[in-house]
Structure formats: structure tokens, C-alpha cells
Design a protein around this motif. Structure first.
Motif, short mmCIF file in Angstrom:
data_model
loop_
_atom_site.label_atom_id
_atom_site.label_comp_id
_atom_site.label_asym_id
_atom_site.label_seq_id
_atom_site.Cartn_x
_atom_site.Cartn_y
_atom_site.Cartn_z
N SER A 287 0.85 -1.19 0.00
CA SER A 287 0.00 0.00 0.00
C SER A 287 0.89 1.24 0.00
O SER A 287 1.98 1.23 0.53
N GLY A 288 0.39 2.25 -0.61
CA GLY A 288 1.11 3.51 -0.69
C GLY A 288 0.44 4.44 -1.67
O GLY A 288 -0.37 4.01 -2.50
N PRO A 289 0.74 5.72 -1.64
CA PRO A 289 0.04 6.69 -2.49
C PRO A 289 0.46 6.66 -3.96
O PRO A 289 -0.29 7.11 -4.81
N THR A 290 1.64 6.14 -4.29
CA THR A 290 2.07 6.10 -5.69
C THR A 290 2.35 4.68 -6.12
O THR A 290 2.61 3.80 -5.29
N VAL A 291 2.32 4.44 -7.44
CA VAL A 291 2.44 3.09 -7.98
C VAL A 291 3.58 3.03 -8.99
O VAL A 291 3.73 3.92 -9.82
N ILE A 292 4.35 1.94 -8.90
CA ILE A 292 5.36 1.62 -9.92
C ILE A 292 4.95 0.28 -10.52
O ILE A 292 4.81 -0.70 -9.81
N ALA B 3 5.05 3.70 -21.25
CA ALA B 3 3.88 2.83 -21.08
C ALA B 3 4.35 1.42 -20.77
O ALA B 3 5.46 1.01 -21.14
N ALA B 4 3.49 0.63 -20.15
CA ALA B 4 3.81 -0.77 -19.85
C ALA B 4 3.85 -1.56 -21.15
O ALA B 4 3.00 -1.36 -22.03
N PRO B 5 4.82 -2.48 -21.33
CA PRO B 5 4.91 -3.24 -22.57
C PRO B 5 3.82 -4.30 -22.66
O PRO B 5 3.28 -4.74 -21.65
N PRO C 77 5.77 5.43 -1.23
CA PRO C 77 5.51 6.85 -1.00
C PRO C 77 6.07 7.70 -2.15
O PRO C 77 6.96 7.27 -2.87
N ALA C 78 5.54 8.89 -2.32
CA ALA C 78 6.01 9.77 -3.38
C ALA C 78 7.46 10.18 -3.11
O ALA C 78 7.88 10.33 -1.97
N ALA D 62 1.89 11.34 -7.13
CA ALA D 62 0.55 10.78 -6.94
C ALA D 62 -0.31 10.87 -8.20
O ALA D 62 -1.35 10.23 -8.28
N ASN D 63 0.09 11.64 -9.20
CA ASN D 63 -0.74 11.85 -10.39
C ASN D 63 -0.68 10.71 -11.39
O ASN D 63 -1.69 10.33 -11.96
N THR D 64 0.52 10.19 -11.67
CA THR D 64 0.65 9.16 -12.70
C THR D 64 1.51 8.01 -12.20
O THR D 64 2.49 8.22 -11.49
N PRO D 65 1.15 6.77 -12.57
CA PRO D 65 2.01 5.64 -12.22
C PRO D 65 3.25 5.62 -13.11
O PRO D 65 3.24 6.10 -14.24
#
Length: 154
Positions: free
Chosen positions: A54-59, A149-151, A97-98, A127-130
Motif C-alpha cells: 500500500s502507498g500513495p504512488t504506484v510503480i 507505457a507498460a509493454p 511513498p512519493a 501521486a498523479n501518474t504511475p
């Protein structure tokens, strides 16, 4: 003649003694004591929560299938901490986290006696874009790289 055969017998006995298994009724180990951990692979413990669940940003980390990839599983690391295993062609979402992070990993060597560390890539999350990170093997060189973008592994 006698010494040559006795030396071969002694050598064979010593080499094979390392392959012996202990019986399940061995009293030398306590039933209450936990089993010793091996250093062959990281332990995937499902009981504890992952720090990257869990966290505010995504990779979004993807394992891109290439012709030069041998199909080895990659153990992901984020800021030096294990974040899980990534199979060939698989994607994994990592919540952090960011801020600045290093996404890298390692591959275990044959028989799990060591590991080959793969250079980490620096990622700045918001937090805006993964963010998208791709692991690939090109020209026999494994690497992590950031992509727009993801492949598509289909």
C-alpha cells in the motif's frame, strides 16, 4: 595395491556421507524449535504484510520477454529492500511513498549459491501518474529501464 583401493574407498565414503539423510525420528532436533532457514532463496512469507502493498504512488514493473532472456526469475528490490519475485512475462504493482526510489533486482545463480545483482534505475514517483519500469535482457545484458507505457507481453 592395497593402499590404492583403500584410498579410493575412503574418498568415496567421505563424498557420499554428505548425501546421507537423517531419519524423521532424529532426536537431535527439538520439536518446538523452528526449522533453520536456508540462504538459497528469499522466503516468501504470506503472513507478514509487504511494505510495498500500500502507498500513495504506484510503480508498474514488467518482465519483458526477449530472445536473449533465459527465463530466470528476477527478485525485485526497491530502495534495497526485497519487493517480491517477477517471473518471465509477468507484471507487478509496487506501492511506494512519493519521491525518489531505486528499482533494481537480482537473479540467483545456478543451484542458488549466489546472486547476480542487476543495476537499479532511479525513479521519481508522484501521486498523479504511475511509473512504468521494464526489466529486459538485450545483447546478453540484463537491465531495468523506465518507459512511458507498460509493454505488451502477449
Amino acid at each position: 595395491m592395497f593402499s590404492r583401493f583403500s584410498l579410493a574407498t575412503l574418498t568415496a565414503a567421505l563424498l557420499l556421507s554428505g548425501c546421507a539423510r537423517h531419519a524423521a525420528t532424529d532426536n537431535s532436533a527439538s520439536a518446538d524449535a523452528p526449522a533453520p532457514a536456508t540462504a538459497a532463496a528469499p522466503i516468501e512469507n504470506q503472513d507478514s504484510a509487504s511494505p510495498f502493498a500500500s502507498g500513495p504512488t504506484v510503480i508498474n514493473v514488467s518482465h519483458l520477454v526477449t530472445r536473449t532472456d533465459d527465463g530466470s526469475s528476477v527478485y525485485l528490490t526497491v530502495d534495497g529492500q526485497d519487493a517480491g519475485m517477477l517471473q518471465k512475462g509477468e507484471n507487478r504493482l509496487i506501492h511506494v511513498p512519493a519521491g525518489k526510489h531505486q528499482v533494481g533486482g537480482y537473479v540467483q545463480t545456478l543451484f542458488g549459491f549466489g546472486k547476480v545483482t542487476i543495476q537499479a534505475v532511479d525513479i521519481t514517483t508522484d501521486a498523479n501518474t504511475p511509473k512504468n519500469v521494464v526489466y529486459s535482457v538485450t545483447r546478453q545484458k540484463p537491465q531495468f529501464s523506465e518507459t512511458a507505457a507498460a509493454p505488451n507481453n502477449s
